[in-house]
Design a protein around this motif. Structure first.
Motif, PDB file in Angstrom:
ATOM      1  N   VAL A  23      -3.307  14.757   7.668  1.00 42.30           N
ATOM      2  CA  VAL A  23      -2.839  13.526   6.627  1.00 42.30           C
ATOM      3  C   VAL A  23      -1.465  13.047   6.929  1.00 42.30           C
ATOM      4  N   MET A  24      -0.614  13.792   7.101  1.00 43.99           N
ATOM      5  CA  MET A  24       0.665  13.424   7.128  1.00 43.99           C
ATOM      6  C   MET A  24       1.100  12.548   8.392  1.00 43.99           C
ATOM      7  N   ALA A  25       0.318  13.077   9.649  1.00 43.84           N
ATOM      8  CA  ALA A  25       0.352  12.236  10.722  1.00 43.84           C
ATOM      9  C   ALA A  25      -0.240  10.616  10.591  1.00 43.84           C
ATOM     10  N   ALA A  26      -1.386  10.603   9.885  1.00 47.27           N
ATOM     11  CA  ALA A  26      -2.048   9.354   9.564  1.00 47.27           C
ATOM     12  C   ALA A  26      -1.245   8.441   8.725  1.00 47.27           C
ATOM     13  N   GLN A  27      -0.543   9.075   7.699  1.00 51.32           N
ATOM     14  CA  GLN A  27       0.397   8.407   6.897  1.00 51.32           C
ATOM     15  C   GLN A  27       1.589   7.940   7.420  1.00 51.32           C
ATOM     16  N   ALA A  28       2.125   8.581   8.359  1.00 53.96           N
ATOM     17  CA  ALA A  28       3.226   8.064   9.235  1.00 53.96           C
ATOM     18  C   ALA A  28       2.932   7.014   9.945  1.00 53.96           C
ATOM     19  N   GLU A  29       1.677   7.120  10.853  1.00 56.72           N
ATOM     20  CA  GLU A  29       1.156   6.089  11.439  1.00 56.72           C
ATOM     21  C   GLU A  29       0.905   4.521  10.727  1.00 56.72           C
ATOM     22  N   LEU A  30       0.410   5.019   9.605  1.00 52.18           N
ATOM     23  CA  LEU A  30       0.189   3.881   8.672  1.00 52.18           C
ATOM     24  C   LEU A  30       1.337   3.018   8.135  1.00 52.18           C
ATOM     25  N   ALA A  31       2.408   3.911   8.005  1.00 51.90           N
ATOM     26  CA  ALA A  31       3.730   3.373   7.468  1.00 51.90           C
ATOM     27  C   ALA A  31       4.418   2.322   8.766  1.00 51.90           C
ATOM     28  N   GLU A  32       4.202   2.488   9.825  1.00 50.00           N
ATOM     29  CA  GLU A  32       4.635   1.725  10.959  1.00 50.00           C
ATOM     30  C   GLU A  32       3.718   0.503  11.266  1.00 50.00           C
ATOM     31  N   ALA A  33       2.410   0.641  11.061  1.00 50.53           N
ATOM     32  CA  ALA A  33       1.233  -0.174  11.120  1.00 50.53           C
ATOM     33  C   ALA A  33       1.519  -1.849  10.570  1.00 50.53           C
ATOM     34  N   ALA A  79      -3.588 -15.942   2.492  1.00 47.12           N
ATOM     35  CA  ALA A  79      -3.159 -15.108   3.435  1.00 47.12           C
ATOM     36  C   ALA A  79      -2.749 -13.817   3.192  1.00 47.12           C
ATOM     37  N   ILE A  80      -1.904 -13.537   2.241  1.00 42.09           N
ATOM     38  CA  ILE A  80      -1.279 -12.226   2.123  1.00 42.09           C
ATOM     39  C   ILE A  80      -2.502 -11.407   1.439  1.00 42.09           C
ATOM     40  N   ASN A  81      -3.247 -11.926   0.556  1.00 43.11           N
ATOM     41  CA  ASN A  81      -4.233 -10.875   0.079  1.00 43.11           C
ATOM     42  C   ASN A  81      -5.243 -10.432   1.004  1.00 43.11           C
ATOM     43  N   ASP A  82      -5.557 -11.371   2.232  1.00 44.37           N
ATOM     44  CA  ASP A  82      -6.520 -11.255   3.404  1.00 44.37           C
ATOM     45  C   ASP A  82      -5.720  -9.996   4.002  1.00 44.37           C
ATOM     46  N   ALA A  83      -4.615 -10.074   4.427  1.00 43.65           N
ATOM     47  CA  ALA A  83      -3.735  -9.079   4.915  1.00 43.65           C
ATOM     48  C   ALA A  83      -3.677  -7.960   4.148  1.00 43.65           C
ATOM     49  N   MET A  84      -3.649  -8.104   2.751  1.00 46.42           N
ATOM     50  CA  MET A  84      -3.737  -6.582   2.132  1.00 46.42           C
ATOM     51  C   MET A  84      -4.856  -5.848   1.876  1.00 46.42           C
ATOM     52  N   VAL A  85      -6.117  -6.940   1.988  1.00 44.23           N
ATOM     53  CA  VAL A  85      -7.429  -6.110   2.230  1.00 44.23           C
ATOM     54  C   VAL A  85      -7.660  -5.435   3.674  1.00 44.23           C
ATOM     55  N   ASN A  86      -6.913  -5.975   4.602  1.00 50.26           N
ATOM     56  CA  ASN A  86      -6.971  -5.397   5.813  1.00 50.26           C
ATOM     57  C   ASN A  86      -6.227  -4.225   6.089  1.00 50.26           C
ATOM     58  N   VAL A  87      -5.123  -4.148   5.184  1.00 46.47           N
ATOM     59  CA  VAL A  87      -4.340  -2.899   5.219  1.00 46.47           C
ATOM     60  C   VAL A  87      -5.187  -1.804   4.453  1.00 46.47           C
ATOM     61  N   GLN A  88      -5.798  -2.212   3.462  1.00 42.59           N
ATOM     62  CA  GLN A  88      -6.685  -1.080   2.722  1.00 42.59           C
ATOM     63  C   GLN A  88      -7.923  -0.503   3.606  1.00 42.59           C
ATOM     64  N   ALA A  92      -8.099   3.111   4.785  1.00 41.93           N
ATOM     65  CA  ALA A  92      -9.616   4.051   4.738  1.00 41.93           C
ATOM     66  C   ALA A  92      -9.963   4.559   6.037  1.00 41.93           C
ATOM     67  N   GLU A  93      -9.906   3.661   7.286  1.00 34.85           N
ATOM     68  CA  GLU A  93     -10.523   4.010   8.512  1.00 34.85           C
ATOM     69  C   GLU A  93      -9.435   5.445   8.890  1.00 34.85           C
ATOM     70  N   ARG A  94      -8.093   5.352   8.713  1.00 33.54           N
ATOM     71  CA  ARG A  94      -7.300   6.530   9.118  1.00 33.54           C
ATOM     72  C   ARG A  94      -7.259   7.588   8.192  1.00 33.54           C
ATOM     73  N   LEU A  95      -7.259   7.453   6.945  1.00 31.64           N
ATOM     74  CA  LEU A  95      -7.516   8.559   5.958  1.00 31.64           C
ATOM     75  C   LEU A  95      -8.616   8.961   5.381  1.00 31.64           C
ATOM     76  N   GLY A  96      -9.776   8.084   5.679  1.00 34.10           N
ATOM     77  CA  GLY A  96     -11.085   8.205   5.040  1.00 34.10           C
ATOM     78  C   GLY A  96     -11.764   9.581   5.476  1.00 34.10           C
ATOM     79  N   PRO A  97     -11.899   9.833   7.116  1.00 32.28           N
ATOM     80  CA  PRO A  97     -12.394  11.190   7.130  1.00 32.28           C
ATOM     81  C   PRO A  97     -11.625  12.211   6.827  1.00 32.28           C
TER      82      PRO A  97
END
Length: 109
Positions: A23-33, A79-88, A92-97
């Motif tokens: 979880v910590m590795a996935a969160q760190a990866e997300l922070a840089e994405a 465009a910002i809202n579309d990007a936020m949906v893509n962040v979510q 979900a892909e990285r942390l969901g499992p």
């Protein structure tokens, strides 16, 4: 479980530690994405970090009309809202499992 039906506490703690590290590795990866979003068929594009920080904004000159600022504002917000949906979606892909996996061998976890 051990052969006598008891939980193996050492194994349980090791599994919990592994999950925490994943979880910590996935969160760190997300922070840089960085994730992109767009509106108006690409007339306005935005790139944001998963934290929500806007990295870049691109506006096609065709959409800039001093007599119609509202449309441009709507496109930027879209465009910002579309990007936020893509962040979510990325989160979900990285942390969901990891979030839904539970603890093997323990009902309810």
């Amino acid at each position: 479980m051990q052969p006598d039906g008891q939980f193996d506490m050492q194994q349980l703690l090791q599994q919990a530690q592994q999950m925490q590290e994943q979880v910590m590795a996935a969160q760190a990866e997300l922070a840089e994405a960085e994730v992109s979003g767009q509106a108006g068929n690409g007339l306005v594009e935005v790139t944001i970090k998963a934290s929500g920080e806007v990295v870049s904004l691109s506006i096609d000159p065709k959409v800039v009309d001093p007599d119609d600022v509202e449309t441009l504002q709507d496109l930027v917000a879209g465009a910002i809202n579309d990007a936020m949906v893509n962040v979510q979606r990325l989160a979900a892909e990285r942390l969901g499992p990891l979030a839904g996996g539970g603890m093997p061998g323990l009902p309810g976890f």
